[in-house]
Enzyme design. Structure first.
Site, PDB file in Angstrom:
ATOM      1  N   ASP A  32       0.876  -1.170   0.000  1.00 51.41           N
ATOM      2  CA  ASP A  32       0.000   0.000   0.000  1.00 51.41           C
ATOM      3  C   ASP A  32       0.916   1.224   0.000  1.00 51.41           C
ATOM      4  O   ASP A  32       1.647   1.449   0.970  1.00 51.41           O
ATOM      5  CB  ASP A  32      -0.882  -0.048   1.263  1.00 51.41           C
ATOM      6  CG  ASP A  32      -1.834   1.140   1.351  1.00 51.41           C
ATOM      7  OD1 ASP A  32      -1.579   2.175   0.697  1.00 51.41           O
ATOM      8  OD2 ASP A  32      -2.819   1.035   2.097  1.00 51.41           O
ATOM      9  N   ILE A  33       0.882   2.003  -1.057  1.00 50.83           N
ATOM     10  CA  ILE A  33       1.847   3.112  -1.171  1.00 50.83           C
ATOM     11  C   ILE A  33       1.594   4.234  -0.166  1.00 50.83           C
ATOM     12  O   ILE A  33       2.429   5.116  -0.008  1.00 50.83           O
ATOM     13  CB  ILE A  33       1.932   3.685  -2.608  1.00 50.83           C
ATOM     14  CG1 ILE A  33       0.602   4.276  -3.066  1.00 50.83           C
ATOM     15  CG2 ILE A  33       2.479   2.643  -3.581  1.00 50.83           C
ATOM     16  CD1 ILE A  33       0.717   5.151  -4.319  1.00 50.83           C
ATOM     17  N   ALA A  56      -2.900   4.201  -8.057  1.00 48.24           N
ATOM     18  CA  ALA A  56      -3.644   5.460  -7.946  1.00 48.24           C
ATOM     19  C   ALA A  56      -5.090   5.183  -7.586  1.00 48.24           C
ATOM     20  O   ALA A  56      -5.589   4.070  -7.791  1.00 48.24           O
ATOM     21  CB  ALA A  56      -3.590   6.225  -9.282  1.00 48.24           C
ATOM     22  N   THR A  58      -8.317   5.919  -9.009  1.00 51.15           N
ATOM     23  CA  THR A  58      -8.635   6.344 -10.378  1.00 51.15           C
ATOM     24  C   THR A  58     -10.137   6.540 -10.632  1.00 51.15           C
ATOM     25  O   THR A  58     -10.508   6.920 -11.738  1.00 51.15           O
ATOM     26  CB  THR A  58      -8.112   5.311 -11.399  1.00 51.15           C
ATOM     27  OG1 THR A  58      -8.668   4.034 -11.070  1.00 51.15           O
ATOM     28  CG2 THR A  58      -6.600   5.237 -11.379  1.00 51.15           C
ATOM     29  N   TYR A 123      -9.916  14.592  -8.497  1.00 55.65           N
ATOM     30  CA  TYR A 123      -8.956  13.624  -9.037  1.00 55.65           C
ATOM     31  C   TYR A 123      -7.771  14.362  -9.666  1.00 55.65           C
ATOM     32  O   TYR A 123      -6.612  14.093  -9.350  1.00 55.65           O
ATOM     33  CB  TYR A 123      -9.658  12.729 -10.069  1.00 55.65           C
ATOM     34  CG  TYR A 123      -8.736  11.860 -10.888  1.00 55.65           C
ATOM     35  CD1 TYR A 123      -8.110  10.749 -10.335  1.00 55.65           C
ATOM     36  CD2 TYR A 123      -8.501  12.141 -12.246  1.00 55.65           C
ATOM     37  CE1 TYR A 123      -7.266   9.950 -11.099  1.00 55.65           C
ATOM     38  CE2 TYR A 123      -7.669  11.351 -13.010  1.00 55.65           C
ATOM     39  CZ  TYR A 123      -7.053  10.258 -12.435  1.00 55.65           C
ATOM     40  OH  TYR A 123      -6.216   9.474 -13.195  1.00 55.65           O
ATOM     41  N   LYS A 127      -3.861  14.398  -8.431  1.00 57.49           N
ATOM     42  CA  LYS A 127      -2.801  13.903  -9.339  1.00 57.49           C
ATOM     43  C   LYS A 127      -1.751  14.997  -9.570  1.00 57.49           C
ATOM     44  O   LYS A 127      -0.563  14.707  -9.686  1.00 57.49           O
ATOM     45  CB  LYS A 127      -3.402  13.431 -10.669  1.00 57.49           C
ATOM     46  CG  LYS A 127      -4.261  12.179 -10.585  1.00 57.49           C
ATOM     47  CD  LYS A 127      -3.482  10.921 -10.221  1.00 57.49           C
ATOM     48  CE  LYS A 127      -2.544  10.474 -11.309  1.00 57.49           C
ATOM     49  NZ  LYS A 127      -1.853   9.198 -10.957  1.00 57.49           N
TER      50      LYS A 127
HETATM   51  N1  LIG Z   1      -7.509   4.847 -16.803  1.00 52.58           N
HETATM   52  C1  LIG Z   1      -7.347   6.005 -17.420  1.00 52.58           C
HETATM   53  O1  LIG Z   1      -8.080   6.352 -18.357  1.00 52.58           O
HETATM   54  C2  LIG Z   1      -6.237   6.927 -17.001  1.00 52.58           C
HETATM   55  C3  LIG Z   1      -6.160   8.174 -17.627  1.00 52.58           C
HETATM   56  C4  LIG Z   1      -5.118   9.038 -17.266  1.00 52.58           C
HETATM   57  C5  LIG Z   1      -4.198   8.646 -16.312  1.00 52.58           C
HETATM   58  N2  LIG Z   1      -4.296   7.441 -15.702  1.00 52.58           N
HETATM   59  C6  LIG Z   1      -3.311   7.104 -14.683  1.00 52.58           C
HETATM   60  O2  LIG Z   1      -2.693   5.895 -15.050  1.00 52.58           O
HETATM   61  C7  LIG Z   1      -2.282   5.185 -13.873  1.00 52.58           C
HETATM   62  C8  LIG Z   1      -2.788   3.758 -13.952  1.00 52.58           C
HETATM   63  O3  LIG Z   1      -4.198   3.804 -14.040  1.00 52.58           O
HETATM   64  P1  LIG Z   1      -5.079   2.519 -14.374  1.00 52.58           P
HETATM   65  O4  LIG Z   1      -6.049   2.912 -15.404  1.00 52.58           O
HETATM   66  O5  LIG Z   1      -4.195   1.334 -14.561  1.00 52.58           O
HETATM   67  O6  LIG Z   1      -5.881   2.413 -13.002  1.00 52.58           O
HETATM   68  P2  LIG Z   1      -6.448   1.138 -12.233  1.00 52.58           P
HETATM   69  O7  LIG Z   1      -6.775   0.054 -13.184  1.00 52.58           O
HETATM   70  O8  LIG Z   1      -7.499   1.677 -11.328  1.00 52.58           O
HETATM   71  O9  LIG Z   1      -5.197   0.688 -11.387  1.00 52.58           O
HETATM   72  C9  LIG Z   1      -4.748   1.387 -10.276  1.00 52.58           C
HETATM   73  C10 LIG Z   1      -4.172   0.393  -9.309  1.00 52.58           C
HETATM   74  O10 LIG Z   1      -3.704   1.082  -8.159  1.00 52.58           O
HETATM   75  C11 LIG Z   1      -3.969   0.251  -7.053  1.00 52.58           C
HETATM   76  N3  LIG Z   1      -4.005   1.019  -5.812  1.00 52.58           N
HETATM   77  C12 LIG Z   1      -5.009   1.816  -5.364  1.00 52.58           C
HETATM   78  N4  LIG Z   1      -4.676   2.309  -4.167  1.00 52.58           N
HETATM   79  C13 LIG Z   1      -3.447   1.822  -3.860  1.00 52.58           C
HETATM   80  C14 LIG Z   1      -2.573   1.972  -2.773  1.00 52.58           C
HETATM   81  N5  LIG Z   1      -2.888   2.732  -1.724  1.00 52.58           N
HETATM   82  N6  LIG Z   1      -1.378   1.325  -2.795  1.00 52.58           N
HETATM   83  C15 LIG Z   1      -1.048   0.537  -3.834  1.00 52.58           C
HETATM   84  N7  LIG Z   1      -1.838   0.350  -4.895  1.00 52.58           N
HETATM   85  C16 LIG Z   1      -3.022   0.997  -4.919  1.00 52.58           C
HETATM   86  C17 LIG Z   1      -5.306  -0.385  -7.344  1.00 52.58           C
HETATM   87  O11 LIG Z   1      -5.448  -1.556  -6.588  1.00 52.58           O
HETATM   88  P3  LIG Z   1      -6.902  -1.994  -6.039  1.00 52.58           P
HETATM   89  O12 LIG Z   1      -7.733  -2.198  -7.261  1.00 52.58           O
HETATM   90  O13 LIG Z   1      -6.610  -3.241  -5.272  1.00 52.58           O
HETATM   91  O14 LIG Z   1      -7.368  -0.848  -5.196  1.00 52.58           O
HETATM   92  C18 LIG Z   1      -5.180  -0.672  -8.834  1.00 52.58           C
HETATM   93  O15 LIG Z   1      -4.656  -1.952  -9.054  1.00 52.58           O
HETATM   94  C19 LIG Z   1      -2.815   5.997 -12.704  1.00 52.58           C
HETATM   95  O16 LIG Z   1      -1.803   6.817 -12.212  1.00 52.58           O
HETATM   96  C20 LIG Z   1      -3.896   6.853 -13.318  1.00 52.58           C
HETATM   97  O17 LIG Z   1      -4.083   8.044 -12.589  1.00 52.58           O
HETATM   98  C21 LIG Z   1      -5.299   6.567 -16.025  1.00 52.58           C
END
Ligand SMILES: NC(=O)c1ccc[n+]([C@@H]2O[C@H](COP(=O)([O-])OP(=O)(O)OC[C@H]3O[C@@H](n4cnc5c(N)ncnc54)[C@H](OP(=O)(O)O)[C@@H]3O)[C@@H](O)[C@H]2O)c1
Length: 292
Positions: A32-33, A56, A58, A123, A127
């Protein structure tokens, strides 16, 4: 080391980078970060050359009601990882978002790394604080802003559209047609991360697919490629009220990647074709399972 390895981008990074590197994937249950001490202990014991922070909060709408939690993960969590990356000499690749911008610029004018962020939802605010924490606390870092991610893992827009289409094949589905961005295949972005890691790149970069679309255009193209009959209708954002406001223009220009000869991102339509041809059966089976 990959944090948030159980998520959409983290999973793709694990797969892509695992073909060439020894990878330590950390799901949220492993690390957990927001817990400073374990972050430091784990980074200190693994001593990774590179940390990719995909962890994150998200869920953009939930960020509005869970403000403290979102801030803890997106800002304080990023700071914890940045401090330990610095302490143990790792390069930090920190993933950020198009939602740091207000989107007031008329589309299709894109935002570059030189534009000043001004988030319009919590959000985006958290970020942006995460970016600042990385800049302040990490010595070697890459902040990679992306947007509109999709892929075979996790929750994402095309999968939602597919599920709804299968649930109500005769139904009319309204899709927002006045927000613009660049649908970005998480798998391609993982390759872009790999390209950057192997370069001398440092600092802030934008990395999204080329071209742009509205959510409606994205949904239409996706269902067309899936070969599904549908009746989508375009609507404006005010017909779809959400707790968090969304920028009307999320189009990013990969200016620094291009200037430095590092851009490997493709046009969103080209990547969508590849994504569908590789995943069509799996996507259908998954969506049918969910919709039953
Ligand atoms: N998806 C988009 O369209 C989008 C757009 C722009 C930027 N981003 C950025 O891209 C990055 C990856 O996003 P993604 O789409 O892959 O999101 P995601 O599928 O929601 O993955 C985020 C991961 O972070 C984990 N997490 C949440 N809280 C945590 C904590 N306290 N410690 C450790 N891990 C934690 C979650 O685990 P749990 O599920 O177990 O909570 C999940 O596996 C993020 O930085 C996001 O802001 C995403």
């Amino acid at each position: 080391m990959i944090t948030g390895a159980g998520g959409l981008l983290g999973g793709e990074c694990k797969f892509v980078l695992g073909q060439r590197y020894v990878v330590f994937p950390m799901r949220s249950s492993d690390l957990d970060i927001t817990d400073k001490t374990p972050v430091e202990e784990i980074i200190g014991s693994l001593k990774p050359d590179v940390i990719i922070n995909c962890a994150a909060f998200t869920r953009v709408d939930d960020c509005e009601s869970k403000r403290q939690e979102a801030f803890r993960i997106n800002a304080i969590g990023a700071e914890n990882v940045a401090r330990s990356a610095h302490k143990y000499g790792a390069l930090l690749v920190h993933i950020s978002t198009d939602y740091v911008f207000d989107g007031n610029r008329p589309p299709p004018q894109p935002y570059t790394e030189e534009d000043v962020p001004s988030p319009i939802n919590w959000y985006g605010h958290t970020k942006l604080k995460g970016e600042a924490a990385v800049e302040e606390n990490a010595r070697r870092y890459i902040i990679l802003r992306t947007g509109w991610l999709y892929g075979s893992g996790g929750r994402n827009f095309p999968k939602t559209i597919l599920r709804k289409t299968l649930m109500e094949p005769e139904g009319q589905m309204k899709v927002v047609d006045d927000q613009f961005g660049s649908p970005t295949w998480a798998h391609r972005l993982a390759h872009q991360v790999e390209r950057l890691m192997a370069s001398e790149a440092q600092g802030l970069y934008h990395a999204t697919a080329e071209g742009y679309a509205s959510w409606f255009q994205f949904a239409e193209e996706f269902l067309r490629l899936m070969g599904l009959r549908h009746s989508l209708s375009p609507c404006t954002s005010d017909k779809f009220p959400t707790p968090a406001r969304r920028p009307a223009n999320s189009i990013l220009e990969n200016k620094r990647l291009k200037n430095e000869g590092l851009n490997i991102m493709r046009h969103w339509k080209e990547d969508l074709v590849t994504f569908v041809s590789l995943n069509r059966d799996h996507l259908l089976a998954e969506a049918k399972g969910v919709s039953r």
